[in-house]
Design an enzyme around this catalytic site. Structure first.
Site, PDB file in Angstrom:
ATOM      1  N   ASP A 205      -5.261   3.601 -10.305  1.00 14.78           N
ATOM      2  CA  ASP A 205      -4.694   2.209 -10.053  1.00 14.78           C
ATOM      3  C   ASP A 205      -2.991   2.115 -10.868  1.00 14.78           C
ATOM      4  O   ASP A 205      -2.340   1.530 -11.042  1.00 14.78           O
ATOM      5  CB  ASP A 205      -5.082   0.974 -10.115  1.00 14.78           C
ATOM      6  CG  ASP A 205      -5.915   0.448  -9.124  1.00 14.78           C
ATOM      7  OD1 ASP A 205      -5.557   0.702  -8.027  1.00 14.78           O
ATOM      8  OD2 ASP A 205      -6.817  -0.358  -9.445  1.00 14.78           O
TER       9      ASP A 205
ATOM     10  N   ARG B 191      -9.424  -0.632 -15.529  1.00  8.82           N
ATOM     11  CA  ARG B 191      -8.047  -0.453 -15.893  1.00  8.82           C
ATOM     12  C   ARG B 191      -7.459  -0.620 -17.120  1.00  8.82           C
ATOM     13  O   ARG B 191      -6.501  -0.508 -17.520  1.00  8.82           O
ATOM     14  CB  ARG B 191      -7.049  -1.561 -14.904  1.00  8.82           C
ATOM     15  CG  ARG B 191      -7.477  -1.232 -13.496  1.00  8.82           C
ATOM     16  CD  ARG B 191      -6.480  -2.154 -12.735  1.00  8.82           C
ATOM     17  NE  ARG B 191      -4.728  -1.314 -12.779  1.00  8.82           N
ATOM     18  CZ  ARG B 191      -3.819  -1.961 -12.205  1.00  8.82           C
ATOM     19  NH1 ARG B 191      -3.695  -2.993 -11.626  1.00  8.82           N
ATOM     20  NH2 ARG B 191      -2.538  -1.365 -12.296  1.00  8.82           N
TER      21      ARG B 191
ATOM     22  N   ARG C 238      -6.041 -13.363 -12.894  1.00  5.89           N
ATOM     23  CA  ARG C 238      -5.872 -12.304 -13.735  1.00  5.89           C
ATOM     24  C   ARG C 238      -5.229 -12.654 -15.123  1.00  5.89           C
ATOM     25  O   ARG C 238      -6.080 -12.520 -16.204  1.00  5.89           O
ATOM     26  CB  ARG C 238      -4.979 -11.029 -13.154  1.00  5.89           C
ATOM     27  CG  ARG C 238      -5.555 -10.324 -11.996  1.00  5.89           C
ATOM     28  CD  ARG C 238      -6.650  -9.563 -11.901  1.00  5.89           C
ATOM     29  NE  ARG C 238      -7.180  -8.917 -10.912  1.00  5.89           N
ATOM     30  CZ  ARG C 238      -6.739  -7.782 -10.251  1.00  5.89           C
ATOM     31  NH1 ARG C 238      -5.807  -6.833 -10.928  1.00  5.89           N
ATOM     32  NH2 ARG C 238      -7.141  -7.300  -9.037  1.00  5.89           N
TER      33      ARG C 238
ATOM     34  N   HIS D 290      -2.000 -11.680  -7.921  1.00  7.07           N
ATOM     35  CA  HIS D 290      -1.149 -11.631  -8.940  1.00  7.07           C
ATOM     36  C   HIS D 290       0.073 -12.313  -8.062  1.00  7.07           C
ATOM     37  O   HIS D 290       0.359 -12.269  -7.073  1.00  7.07           O
ATOM     38  CB  HIS D 290      -0.529 -10.158  -8.906  1.00  7.07           C
ATOM     39  CG  HIS D 290      -1.355  -9.277  -9.770  1.00  7.07           C
ATOM     40  ND1 HIS D 290      -1.412  -7.841  -9.471  1.00  7.07           N
ATOM     41  CD2 HIS D 290      -1.767  -9.621 -10.974  1.00  7.07           C
ATOM     42  CE1 HIS D 290      -2.249  -7.321 -10.528  1.00  7.07           C
ATOM     43  NE2 HIS D 290      -2.349  -8.151 -11.664  1.00  7.07           N
TER      44      HIS D 290
ATOM     45  N   CYS E  29       4.567  -3.663  -6.940  1.00 10.47           N
ATOM     46  CA  CYS E  29       3.363  -3.215  -7.757  1.00 10.47           C
ATOM     47  C   CYS E  29       3.741  -1.956  -8.192  1.00 10.47           C
ATOM     48  O   CYS E  29       3.357  -1.479  -9.269  1.00 10.47           O
ATOM     49  CB  CYS E  29       2.197  -3.081  -7.053  1.00 10.47           C
ATOM     50  SG  CYS E  29       1.588  -4.889  -6.259  1.00 10.47           S
TER      51      CYS E  29
HETATM   52  N1  ARG Z   1      -5.765  -2.340  -7.260  1.00 13.37           N
HETATM   53  C1  ARG Z   1      -4.916  -2.799  -8.190  1.00 13.37           C
HETATM   54  C2  ARG Z   1      -5.611  -4.219  -8.857  1.00 13.37           C
HETATM   55  O1  ARG Z   1      -6.195  -4.883  -8.246  1.00 13.37           O
HETATM   56  C3  ARG Z   1      -3.398  -3.408  -7.564  1.00 13.37           C
HETATM   57  C4  ARG Z   1      -2.403  -4.036  -8.400  1.00 13.37           C
HETATM   58  C5  ARG Z   1      -1.449  -4.382  -7.814  1.00 13.37           C
HETATM   59  N2  ARG Z   1      -0.108  -4.674  -8.743  1.00 13.37           N
HETATM   60  C6  ARG Z   1       0.311  -5.671  -8.841  1.00 13.37           C
HETATM   61  N3  ARG Z   1       1.543  -5.562  -9.371  1.00 13.37           N
HETATM   62  N4  ARG Z   1       0.364  -6.464  -7.731  1.00 13.37           N
HETATM   63  O2  ARG Z   1      -5.294  -4.537  -9.929  1.00 13.37           O
END
Ligand code: ARG
Length: 280
Positions: free
Chosen positions: A79, A104, A150, A179, A273
Site C-alpha cells: 500500500d 502499514r 483511522r 479516509h 491517495c
Molecule cells: N489500502 C489502503 C488502506 O486501506 C488504501 C489507502 C488509500 N489512501 C487514501 N489516502 N485514502 O489503507
C-alpha cells in the site's frame, strides 16, 4: 440599490497554482490483506497494470506543470503507493503518519526518512494514530480532519498545535469512505466538493456552515472514488468513472482531467491517495 445580474458559474475563471507532489511507483503493489471494504485478497491485483495507470497519473501532473518527486517503494509494503497517507506537510513542517493497521506501520518511518533526507528539518514523529493527508485536507485558512475509521481525534489536536493552523474535526460514518480524502476534496478558493452521506449529522451541519457553495457529489460518483480527486484551483485530476461529478465540475468552471486508476481502486485508492502534497 442596483441588483447585479447573477454570474453564470461557467463564466468563472479558475486559476491553477503550481504544486509539488510526492509519489511512490506501485512496483510492489498487491492486495494481500483487507483493511477496508474495497480490498479482496482472493481477487488479487495486477502490479504491472497498476504501474501503467499510475504512470498516466504522474504524466497528467507533469503535463499540468506540477513538480513530482519520487520515494522508493519498499518490498513488502503493497500500500506504499498511497503516498497521501505518508505524512502531512504544511508550511515546510512535516507531521509524520502513525498508521492504524500493523500491515502499514513501516510506511510511516519510510516517509519520515525521505522527508529528513530531502531538506525537511522540522519533522514531528506523531504520538497519535493518523494517516497523513488521507485524513487531513489543507485549505488556505483551515485544515479539515477526518476521524471515525483511522485517524484519532487526539491527532487532530496534535497537528493543530504543531502546524499552528485551525483543525476542524469531521466524523466519517460510511466504511466505504474510511479516509476523509475518499469523501471530500478541496477545490481551492476556500471551497470543497463532498459526498454528504459519508459524514455524521453534526459534521454535515459543520460542512454546510463552512461551505455554503460546496459542490455536492452523488453516491454514484462517490462509489467510484470520484471524490478522491486533486484540484490545483482549476484542473481536477479525477477518476474517469465519476461522470456526473465531472459534468458538475465543468459547470462550475473547473477543468476535469480524467484518469483511469481502476487497478489501484482494488485497494481502495484513487488519484489523491497516490499523491502527497509538499507545501513549502
Ligand atoms: N489500502 C489502503 C488502506 O486501506 C488504501 C489507502 C488509500 N489512501 C487514501 N489516502 N485514502 O489503507
Amino acid at each position: 440599490m442596483t441588483v447585479l445580474p447573477a454570474m453564470e458559474p461557467s463564466a468563472v475563471e479558475r486559476t491553477a497554482l503550481r504544486r509539488h507532489f510526492l509519489m511512490c511507483r506501485p512496483e510492489h503493489f498487491a492486495v494481500t490483506y483487507a483493511i477496508n471494504p474495497w480490498m479482496e485478497p482472493a481477487a488479487g491485483a495486477d502490479a504491472a497494470k497498476a504501474v501503467e495507470q499510475w504512470e498516466s497519473l504522474r504524466a497528467a501532473y507533469l503535463s499540468l506543470g506540477h513538480e513530482v518527486s519520487l520515494i522508493d517503494p519498499v518490498v513488502g509494503l503493497p500500500d506504499m503507493v498511497f503516498a497521501a497517507n505518508g505524512a502531512l506537510v504544511v508550511g515546510g513542517r512535516v507531521y509524520g503518519a502513525k498508521f492504524t493497521h500493523p500491515e502499514r506501520h513501516a510506511e510511516g518511518p519510510a516517509y519520515v526518512k525521505w522527508m529528513r533526507e530531502n531538506g525537511f528539518a522540522e519533522v514531528l514523529d506523531a504520538q497519535h494514530t493518523n494517516e497523513g493527508e488521507g485524513d487531513f485536507l489543507t485549505l488556505d485558512d483551515v485544515i479539515l480532519a477526518g476521524t471515525g475509521f483511522r485517524t484519532d481525534i487526539a491527532a487532530h489536536q496534535e497537528a493543530q498545535e504543531f502546524l499552528g493552523r485551525p483543525v476542524v474535526t469531521l466524523r466519517l460514518v460510511d466504511p466505504r469512505f474510511y479516509h476523509l480524502d475518499t469523501a471530500l476534496f478541496p477545490l481551492g478558493g476556500g471551497n470543497v466538493a463532498y459526498y454528504p452521506a459519508a459524514f455524521s449529522p453534526g459534521s454535515r451541519a459543520v460542512l454546510e456552515r463552512l461551505f455554503p457553495d460546496a459542490v455536492l457529489a452523488t453516491e454514484e460518483d462517490a462509489a467510484v472514488l470520484g471524490l478522491n480527486a486533486v484540484c490545483d484551483g482549476r484542473n481536477v485530476v479525477i477518476n474517469a468513472e465519476a461522470t456526473g461529478l465531472i459534468r458538475t465540475l465543468e459547470t462550475h468552471g473547473y477543468e476535469p482531467v480524467p484518469v483511469d486508476l481502476s487497478e489501484l481502486r482494488k485497494a481502495g485508492g484513487g488519484p489523491k491517495c497516490c499523491t502527497l502534497e509538499l507545501r513549502g
